[in-house]
Write a protein that holds these residues in place. Sequence first.
Motif, PDB file in Angstrom:
ATOM      1  N   SER A  46       0.815  -1.208   0.000  1.00  0.00           N
ATOM      2  CA  SER A  46       0.000   0.000   0.000  1.00  0.00           C
ATOM      3  C   SER A  46       0.853   1.264   0.000  1.00  0.00           C
ATOM      4  O   SER A  46       0.318   2.359   0.092  1.00  0.00           O
ATOM      5  CB  SER A  46      -0.945   0.003   1.208  1.00  0.00           C
ATOM      6  OG  SER A  46      -0.217  -0.064   2.410  1.00  0.00           O
ATOM      7  N   GLU A  84     -12.013 -10.361   2.679  1.00  0.00           N
ATOM      8  CA  GLU A  84     -11.744  -9.541   3.855  1.00  0.00           C
ATOM      9  C   GLU A  84     -10.363  -8.901   3.777  1.00  0.00           C
ATOM     10  O   GLU A  84     -10.192  -7.718   4.072  1.00  0.00           O
ATOM     11  CB  GLU A  84     -11.854 -10.385   5.142  1.00  0.00           C
ATOM     12  CG  GLU A  84     -13.239 -10.902   5.425  1.00  0.00           C
ATOM     13  CD  GLU A  84     -13.621 -12.148   4.610  1.00  0.00           C
ATOM     14  OE1 GLU A  84     -12.724 -12.793   4.007  1.00  0.00           O
ATOM     15  OE2 GLU A  84     -14.818 -12.460   4.557  1.00  0.00           O
ATOM     16  N   TYR A  85      -9.375  -9.702   3.397  1.00  0.00           N
ATOM     17  CA  TYR A  85      -8.014  -9.176   3.298  1.00  0.00           C
ATOM     18  C   TYR A  85      -7.949  -8.074   2.239  1.00  0.00           C
ATOM     19  O   TYR A  85      -7.356  -7.010   2.456  1.00  0.00           O
ATOM     20  CB  TYR A  85      -7.018 -10.291   2.959  1.00  0.00           C
ATOM     21  CG  TYR A  85      -5.599  -9.781   2.954  1.00  0.00           C
ATOM     22  CD1 TYR A  85      -4.883  -9.681   4.132  1.00  0.00           C
ATOM     23  CD2 TYR A  85      -4.999  -9.360   1.774  1.00  0.00           C
ATOM     24  CE1 TYR A  85      -3.594  -9.176   4.150  1.00  0.00           C
ATOM     25  CE2 TYR A  85      -3.709  -8.842   1.775  1.00  0.00           C
ATOM     26  CZ  TYR A  85      -3.013  -8.753   2.960  1.00  0.00           C
ATOM     27  OH  TYR A  85      -1.736  -8.244   2.977  1.00  0.00           O
ATOM     28  N   ASN A  86      -8.562  -8.318   1.089  1.00  0.00           N
ATOM     29  CA  ASN A  86      -8.504  -7.333   0.005  1.00  0.00           C
ATOM     30  C   ASN A  86      -9.263  -6.052   0.333  1.00  0.00           C
ATOM     31  O   ASN A  86      -8.852  -4.971  -0.084  1.00  0.00           O
ATOM     32  CB  ASN A  86      -8.984  -7.954  -1.303  1.00  0.00           C
ATOM     33  CG  ASN A  86      -7.924  -8.856  -1.905  1.00  0.00           C
ATOM     34  OD1 ASN A  86      -6.737  -8.710  -1.640  1.00  0.00           O
ATOM     35  ND2 ASN A  86      -8.354  -9.811  -2.702  1.00  0.00           N
ATOM     36  N   LEU A  87     -10.348  -6.153   1.084  1.00  0.00           N
ATOM     37  CA  LEU A  87     -11.045  -4.932   1.507  1.00  0.00           C
ATOM     38  C   LEU A  87     -10.144  -4.101   2.424  1.00  0.00           C
ATOM     39  O   LEU A  87     -10.070  -2.876   2.291  1.00  0.00           O
ATOM     40  CB  LEU A  87     -12.361  -5.271   2.212  1.00  0.00           C
ATOM     41  CG  LEU A  87     -13.493  -5.675   1.284  1.00  0.00           C
ATOM     42  CD1 LEU A  87     -14.668  -6.238   2.080  1.00  0.00           C
ATOM     43  CD2 LEU A  87     -13.940  -4.505   0.409  1.00  0.00           C
ATOM     44  N   ALA A  88      -9.439  -4.753   3.330  1.00  0.00           N
ATOM     45  CA  ALA A  88      -8.520  -4.041   4.226  1.00  0.00           C
ATOM     46  C   ALA A  88      -7.342  -3.451   3.445  1.00  0.00           C
ATOM     47  O   ALA A  88      -6.942  -2.303   3.684  1.00  0.00           O
ATOM     48  CB  ALA A  88      -8.027  -4.969   5.330  1.00  0.00           C
ATOM     49  N   GLN A  91      -8.422  -0.450   1.509  1.00  0.00           N
ATOM     50  CA  GLN A  91      -8.570   0.710   2.394  1.00  0.00           C
ATOM     51  C   GLN A  91      -7.206   1.319   2.717  1.00  0.00           C
ATOM     52  O   GLN A  91      -7.058   2.541   2.735  1.00  0.00           O
ATOM     53  CB  GLN A  91      -9.303   0.313   3.680  1.00  0.00           C
ATOM     54  CG  GLN A  91      -9.676   1.503   4.537  1.00  0.00           C
ATOM     55  CD  GLN A  91     -10.645   2.452   3.850  1.00  0.00           C
ATOM     56  OE1 GLN A  91     -11.576   2.033   3.181  1.00  0.00           O
ATOM     57  NE2 GLN A  91     -10.415   3.745   4.011  1.00  0.00           N
ATOM     58  N   ARG A  92      -6.197   0.477   2.963  1.00  0.00           N
ATOM     59  CA  ARG A  92      -4.842   0.998   3.219  1.00  0.00           C
ATOM     60  C   ARG A  92      -4.325   1.767   2.007  1.00  0.00           C
ATOM     61  O   ARG A  92      -3.666   2.804   2.159  1.00  0.00           O
ATOM     62  CB  ARG A  92      -3.883  -0.137   3.589  1.00  0.00           C
ATOM     63  CG  ARG A  92      -4.148  -0.723   4.974  1.00  0.00           C
ATOM     64  CD  ARG A  92      -3.018  -1.605   5.473  1.00  0.00           C
ATOM     65  NE  ARG A  92      -2.678  -2.719   4.602  1.00  0.00           N
ATOM     66  CZ  ARG A  92      -3.285  -3.909   4.621  1.00  0.00           C
ATOM     67  NH1 ARG A  92      -4.291  -4.133   5.456  1.00  0.00           N
ATOM     68  NH2 ARG A  92      -2.891  -4.877   3.808  1.00  0.00           N
ATOM     69  N   GLU A  95      -6.147   5.125   1.864  1.00  0.00           N
ATOM     70  CA  GLU A  95      -5.642   5.982   2.946  1.00  0.00           C
ATOM     71  C   GLU A  95      -4.235   6.491   2.641  1.00  0.00           C
ATOM     72  O   GLU A  95      -3.900   7.635   2.982  1.00  0.00           O
ATOM     73  CB  GLU A  95      -5.654   5.237   4.277  1.00  0.00           C
ATOM     74  CG  GLU A  95      -7.033   5.051   4.859  1.00  0.00           C
ATOM     75  CD  GLU A  95      -7.717   6.359   5.264  1.00  0.00           C
ATOM     76  OE1 GLU A  95      -7.018   7.353   5.577  1.00  0.00           O
ATOM     77  OE2 GLU A  95      -8.954   6.380   5.249  1.00  0.00           O
ATOM     78  N   SER A 115     -12.983   1.350   0.122  1.00  0.00           N
ATOM     79  CA  SER A 115     -12.309   0.198  -0.469  1.00  0.00           C
ATOM     80  C   SER A 115     -13.329  -0.676  -1.177  1.00  0.00           C
ATOM     81  O   SER A 115     -14.384  -0.980  -0.625  1.00  0.00           O
ATOM     82  CB  SER A 115     -11.612  -0.633   0.609  1.00  0.00           C
ATOM     83  OG  SER A 115     -11.075  -1.813   0.014  1.00  0.00           O
ATOM     84  N   GLY A 117     -11.918  -3.505  -2.544  1.00  0.00           N
ATOM     85  CA  GLY A 117     -11.203  -4.775  -2.574  1.00  0.00           C
ATOM     86  C   GLY A 117     -11.025  -5.248  -4.004  1.00  0.00           C
ATOM     87  O   GLY A 117     -10.565  -4.512  -4.864  1.00  0.00           O
TER      88      GLY A 117
END
Length: 142
Positions: A46, A84-88, A91-92, A95, A115, A117
Amino acid sequence: DEPAAPQGEVSIAEREARKAEVAAAAQPMSVPAPAFGIVYFDFDKSNIKPEFESTIRENAKRLMADGKLNVTIEGHCDERGTNEYNLALGQRRAEAVRQALVAAGVKATQLGTVSYGEERPVDLGHDEDAWAKNRRAVITLN
């Protein structure tokens, strides 16, 4: 009431209902706002790469030139990894671009993040070329 359609033909009402279903189900891919550059990321990263620092500066100039512009920075990923990992990760990425724009002088109040993802790929391929295009942050006008 609408007259019954001849056998084997679809009535106007049925045709309109189908059009509405298709339109409701469609999720158009984000198109970057004019004059905003896209930032691409390495696999599972990211951080903003040095080759995209000029993109950040140009995006910041455009946003500072019109303080009334409000945008959303969308974080995107390739298809590898869990949802879930890709959404986080997305988001990174969003940001990271937001922080870089604020550091370049853009008002934080102009910037939102989201995000998607892996849900909105620009390339549906399953190889490194496609994945590289999908690992991105896109600025869209609100």
